[in-house]
Design a protein around this motif. Structure first.
Motif, PDB file in Angstrom:
ATOM      1  N   TRP A 437     -11.172 -60.164  28.664  1.00 15.27           N
ATOM      2  CA  TRP A 437     -11.856 -59.011  28.077  1.00 15.27           C
ATOM      3  C   TRP A 437     -12.482 -59.389  26.733  1.00 15.27           C
ATOM      4  O   TRP A 437     -13.597 -58.974  26.415  1.00 15.27           O
ATOM      5  N   GLU A 440     -15.660 -61.182  27.333  1.00 19.72           N
ATOM      6  CA  GLU A 440     -16.721 -60.242  27.759  1.00 19.72           C
ATOM      7  C   GLU A 440     -17.202 -59.422  26.566  1.00 19.72           C
ATOM      8  O   GLU A 440     -18.404 -59.122  26.441  1.00 19.72           O
ATOM      9  N   LEU A 441     -16.270 -59.030  25.678  1.00 23.42           N
ATOM     10  CA  LEU A 441     -16.643 -58.265  24.494  1.00 23.42           C
ATOM     11  C   LEU A 441     -17.580 -59.073  23.604  1.00 23.42           C
ATOM     12  O   LEU A 441     -18.544 -58.528  23.051  1.00 23.42           O
ATOM     13  N   GLU A 442     -17.312 -60.346  23.478  1.00 25.34           N
ATOM     14  CA  GLU A 442     -18.176 -61.193  22.646  1.00 25.34           C
ATOM     15  C   GLU A 442     -19.608 -61.188  23.162  1.00 25.34           C
ATOM     16  O   GLU A 442     -20.566 -61.049  22.386  1.00 25.34           O
ATOM     17  N   GLN A 443     -19.785 -61.303  24.479  1.00 25.56           N
ATOM     18  CA  GLN A 443     -21.123 -61.287  25.053  1.00 25.56           C
ATOM     19  C   GLN A 443     -21.799 -59.928  24.834  1.00 25.56           C
ATOM     20  O   GLN A 443     -22.989 -59.822  24.521  1.00 25.56           O
ATOM     21  N   LYS A 444     -20.987 -58.863  24.986  1.00 25.20           N
ATOM     22  CA  LYS A 444     -21.514 -57.500  24.816  1.00 25.20           C
ATOM     23  C   LYS A 444     -22.017 -57.291  23.376  1.00 25.20           C
ATOM     24  O   LYS A 444     -23.109 -56.738  23.139  1.00 25.20           O
ATOM     25  N   GLU A 445     -21.204 -57.734  22.384  1.00 29.67           N
ATOM     26  CA  GLU A 445     -21.580 -57.544  20.976  1.00 29.67           C
ATOM     27  C   GLU A 445     -22.813 -58.373  20.623  1.00 29.67           C
ATOM     28  O   GLU A 445     -23.653 -57.954  19.815  1.00 29.67           O
ATOM     29  N   LYS A 446     -22.925 -59.550  21.185  1.00 32.35           N
ATOM     30  CA  LYS A 446     -24.119 -60.372  20.929  1.00 32.35           C
ATOM     31  C   LYS A 446     -25.385 -59.650  21.403  1.00 32.35           C
ATOM     32  O   LYS A 446     -26.421 -59.659  20.732  1.00 32.35           O
ATOM     33  N   GLN A 447     -25.278 -59.028  22.588  1.00 31.84           N
ATOM     34  CA  GLN A 447     -26.448 -58.334  23.145  1.00 31.84           C
ATOM     35  C   GLN A 447     -26.786 -57.094  22.324  1.00 31.84           C
ATOM     36  O   GLN A 447     -27.954 -56.823  22.030  1.00 31.84           O
ATOM     37  N   GLU A 448     -25.751 -56.311  21.936  1.00 36.88           N
ATOM     38  CA  GLU A 448     -26.003 -55.065  21.225  1.00 36.88           C
ATOM     39  C   GLU A 448     -26.529 -55.305  19.813  1.00 36.88           C
ATOM     40  O   GLU A 448     -27.340 -54.534  19.299  1.00 36.88           O
TER      41      GLU A 448
END
Length: 849
Positions: A437, A440-448
């Motif tokens: 998780w 996955e959070l790291e990828q999500k924060e990079k995108q946002e």
């Protein structure tokens, strides 16, 4: 007067109970020492001595060593004969009110070492107790705490026998009662160089009762209890691996006194005190640590039971013949770790997961060892194979529970396999899912945030964090991120979402690590129940290893199987097992030996460096090799079973005891003539050379006569007193032999061949020439010798230090009738050597009047 600080008061109170040890006092990440301990430790360990405020006017001496590297410092102190008391914090500093509670959790002494880095894998580490009883008997108890071995010997023939016994079984620490005679205590310290410890309680504890089942003598029980009480007092932990005490029946073994063990260099050399150059060095072709220790024990106690000796020889013969199978066996045994010491560490509680993997791998090799043994198709070897019962329950437990490559620490996780414990699997799943998780959070924060360099990390101080470089801080949302840490080039943040997951992940990881530790302790305790089984397997493996080593060295060095007969020693082309290994190819000159009931004394003459001592030693070593079950270095051998071997070879002062070379010589000679039986082997080299010519010759002759007439032991006696060769005419069981040497162009050539008859020259000047003495000195000596040999007059030398060949035609001096009558009435065979020397001195004074 100001008091010490509370912490120093605590230190002094604990130190008062351990006055004879260095107190390693735990303070944070260091073990600290104070006062005299600090001063002495700084000197012995070569570390910095500092000072500390202890509450007094003047600061107190202090030094310390890091906790994580303390083992190396402890080893240095133990190797020097000191004791170390380990004092630990026994409560959590966070919960402590006032000074943290501390107590000594272990006393490490030279004889109670358990850590592998402090032990020599090829040697036992014995701690010994010595008990003296009102009937004059002594009991010696040996315990090797690292493997759990316990052995007991009852000695009823005096203090000297105790010293010889303790010398032959090297130990670093002896436990005695505080009321043992101070003179005896000093002798133990001076002669054996050991640490003395004290234990007066000899009441047996019920928990040890099973260890004494074979002891039917109350003296043995009390002596054993003394040592066990000391071990329990110092170690303060489980001793489940201790094995039942076995009584050493000393009369079942060939006896070697301390002089003989030293002179024959069985396990270490006289000069360098090392294994290289000893008989052990030649014979040790073992491939396991257990086998190496067993070989040394066999070497120190050769057998007297012909049936047991022949049984060993039969197995060695089987291994010798099956050389291909033996090579396979050796390769397999190389994968077997030290089962004995692994069992000891399991019981002691200082085993780790890697140790248990070594145990598993060793046990898994046993079926292969057993199968290889059966390939020899040899009855006794097959019997050994049948004793190797595969402990599949232990292997199954270890296979299912431990990972194949665990870390050294047992408190940081990653040692238990998945699938072994359901609760552990649940924790691990939560931890792994949480980490997924996080990724996955790291990828999500990079995108946002559109920050490509954003990353989520973790450290033990701050936990999980989102790290953003300062150049990208303007891209972060205003309300979502909470600052956690500021770095030079970045900021670290936490979000509510990340905080929630962090708690779940860390809780799972913490519980996972704690559970793994508990599971490991449970596994260790399950294995502890099978320690006797492991120790039995270790005993079988070590026996196999020693016997295959005998076969290996016998094949490599062309040894032969000896035969044991009743009364005749016949050795054809015998060789010295060590000397031939250090000489160039085929340089060693072999020689025969023949001794029987009609010829039991060989009088050996010949020049120095010719090989007399080598000839004598090689006979003793051949006897010992035969009686431990090894083949022997010769073409053919008939041997008898000797009960004792006595040697007087080499000259050395014992300055520590204030004894000259001659006194040491006399003590060793006295020990031989006082204790030998007709079944003993006596080797005496150059007796009498440490005193005047006439005294020395008188002593030498009287000793030879005493052995010949009173003891009847098989004896080799080498001498430079050529006058003694006349004894062949009066002693019917004495035979002259000599080491052949020739003179060529003024130089002596040593042929190292034993021939019948007496030597005709001593070649002393030629030997001095070989030693490199100045030419002018050698020429002068030759001139003096020529004058002496050509003189018609009897040469008198005030110092009486020169020895000359008997002149057959020299007229005898006429003595008065009193001297002649006294000489006729002397009963030589009832005299000790010292009495004979005194009487001869008196007669000489009378004759000179």
């Amino acid at each position: 007067m100001a008091k010490y600080t509370p912490m120093m008061e605590q230190y002094l109170k604990i130190k008062a109970d351990h006055k004879d040890a260095f107190l390693f006092f735990r303070l944070g990440d260091f073990y600290e020492m104070f006062f005299d301990d600090a001063t002495n430790a700084a000197r012995e360990l070569e570390i910095t001595l500092t000072k500390r405020d202890g509450g007094q006017k003047d600061p107190i001496p202090m030094c310390g060593v890091p906790y994580h590297s303390a083992k190396n410092y402890i080893k240095k102190l133990i190797d020097k004969g000191y004791k170390v008391a380990i004092c630990e914090q026994i409560e959590d500093p966070k919960e402590a009110k006032g000074v943290v509670k501390r107590e000594v959790v272990q006393l490490i002494t030279p004889g109670t070492v358990m850590e592998s880095n402090m032990l020599n894998e090829g040697n036992n580490n014995y701690i010994v107790s010595l008990s003296h009883f009102p009937d004059g008997s002594f009991v010696v108890v040996y315990s090797d705490l690292s493997i759990g071995e316990n052995r007991i010997a009852l000695i009823t023939n005096g203090w000297e026998a105790v010293i010889h016994e303790l010398y032959n079984q090297p130990t670093k620490e002896i436990v005695i009662s505080s009321d043992l005679d101070e003179k005896l205590q000093n002798e133990l310290s001076e002669k054996l160089h050991v640490t003395l410890s004290f234990q007066d309680e000899t009441n047996f504890h019920a928990e040890y009762r099973s260890l004494c089942d074979e002891l039917n003598d109350e003296r043995l029980v009390k002596a054993f209890s003394r040592l066990l009480n000391y071990i329990q007092h110092t170690q303060k932990r489980s001793l489940d691996h201790l094995q039942p005490a076995k009584v050493i029946e000393l009369e079942h073994y060939l006896s070697l006194d301390m002089y003989s063990k030293r002179n024959l260099e069985l396990t270490e050399t006289i000069m360098k005190k090392g294994k290289h150059g000893s008989l052990l060095w030649v014979l040790d072709k073992t491939v396991t640590a257990m086998g190496s220790r067993a070989l040394k024990k066999w070497l120190e106690r050769p057998l007297l039971n012909k049936v047991e000796i022949n049984k060993r020889h039969d197995i060695v013969d089987g291994f010798y013949q099956g050389f291909m199978e033996r090579d396979l066996l050796r390769e397999t045994l190389k994968s077997v770790y030290d089962l004995e010491r692994l069992a000891g560490r399991i019981s002691f509680g200082n085993v780790n997961a890697r140790d248990l993997i070594q145990l598993k791998q060793s046990l898994e090799k046993l079926p292969e060892v057993s199968a290889t043994l059966k390939q020899f198709n040899h009855k006794q070897i097959t019997e050994l194979s049948d004793k190797l019962v595969f402990p599949d329950h232990l292997v199954s437990l270890l296979n299912s529970s431990l990972v194949d490559d665990p870390p050294v620490s047992i408190k940081e996780g990653l040692i238990i396999k998945d699938g072994y414990n359901n609760k552990l699997d649940t924790y691990r799943e939560a931890s792994r899912n949480g980490k997924q998780w996080i990724a996955e959070l790291e990828q999500k924060e990079k995108q946002e945030t559109n920050i490509k360099s954003l990353k989520i990390g973790y450290n033990r101080v701050f936990g999980y964090y989102i790290e953003v470089t300062k150049a990208n801080l303007h891209l972060l949302p205003e309300d979502k991120y909470e600052r956690k840490q500021t770095l030079a080039n970045a900021e670290r943040y936490i979000t509510p979402e990340l905080k929630e997951k962090e708690d779940l992940i860390l809780e799972a990881e913490e519980k996972s690590v704690d559970l793994e530790y508990r599971l490991f302790i449970e596994i260790r305790d399950q294995i502890k129940q099978h320690i006797p089984e492991i120790q039995h397997l270790a005993d079988i493996v070590s026996t196999i290893d020693v016997l295959q080593a005998f076969a290996t060295v016998s094949e490599a060095n062309n040894y032969v199987r000896p035969r044991f007969v009743n009364d005749t020693v016949t050795i054809k082309n015998g060789r010295h097992p060590v000397v031939e290994q250090v000489m160039k190819d085929n340089e060693f000159v072999p020689n025969d030996v023949f001794l029987d009931n009609n010829t039991n004394v060989l009088l050996i003459t010949g020049p120095n460096m010719s090989g007399k001592s080598t000839y004598m030693r090689q006979l003793a070593l051949t006897v010992i090799m035969g009686q431990i079950g090894c083949f022997v270095p010769c073409d053919e051998a008939d041997l008898v079973l000797f009960d004792q071997i006595f040697t007087r070879i080499g000259a050395a002062d014992d300055l520590v005891s204030g004894q000259s070379t001659f006194m040491v010589e006399m003590l060793e000679a006295n020990h031989a003539v006082s204790n030998a039986t007709e079944n003993s082997l006596i080797l005496l080299d150059e007796i009498g050379r440490g005193t005047s010519t006439y005294d020395g010759m008188a002593l030498a002759q009287s000793i030879v006569e005493y052995i010949h007439e009173n003891i009847h032991a098989k004896t080799l006696f080498s001498t430079h007193y050529h006058e003694l060769t006349a004894l062949e005419n009066t002693l019917d069981k004495l035979k002259n032999i000599h080491v052949r040497a020739e003179e060529y162009e003024g130089n002596v050539v040593f042929l190292h061949q034993i021939k019948d008859g007496a030597a005709d020259e001593s070649y002393g000047i030629q030997v001095a020439k070989l030693a490199g003495l100045p030419v002018s000195l050698i020429d002068r000596a030759s001139s003096i010798l020529q004058q002496l040999e050509n003189s018609d007059e009897s040469v008198q030398v005030e110092s009486d230090q020169l020895s000359f060949f008997v002149e057959e035609n020299k007229p005898a001096k006429t003595f008065d009738s009193k001297v002649i009558n006294d000489l006729k009435n002397m009963n030589l065979f009832d005299m000790t050597p010292l009495d004979a020397m005194n009487e001869l001195h008196r007669l000489q004074k009378e004759a000179k009047k």
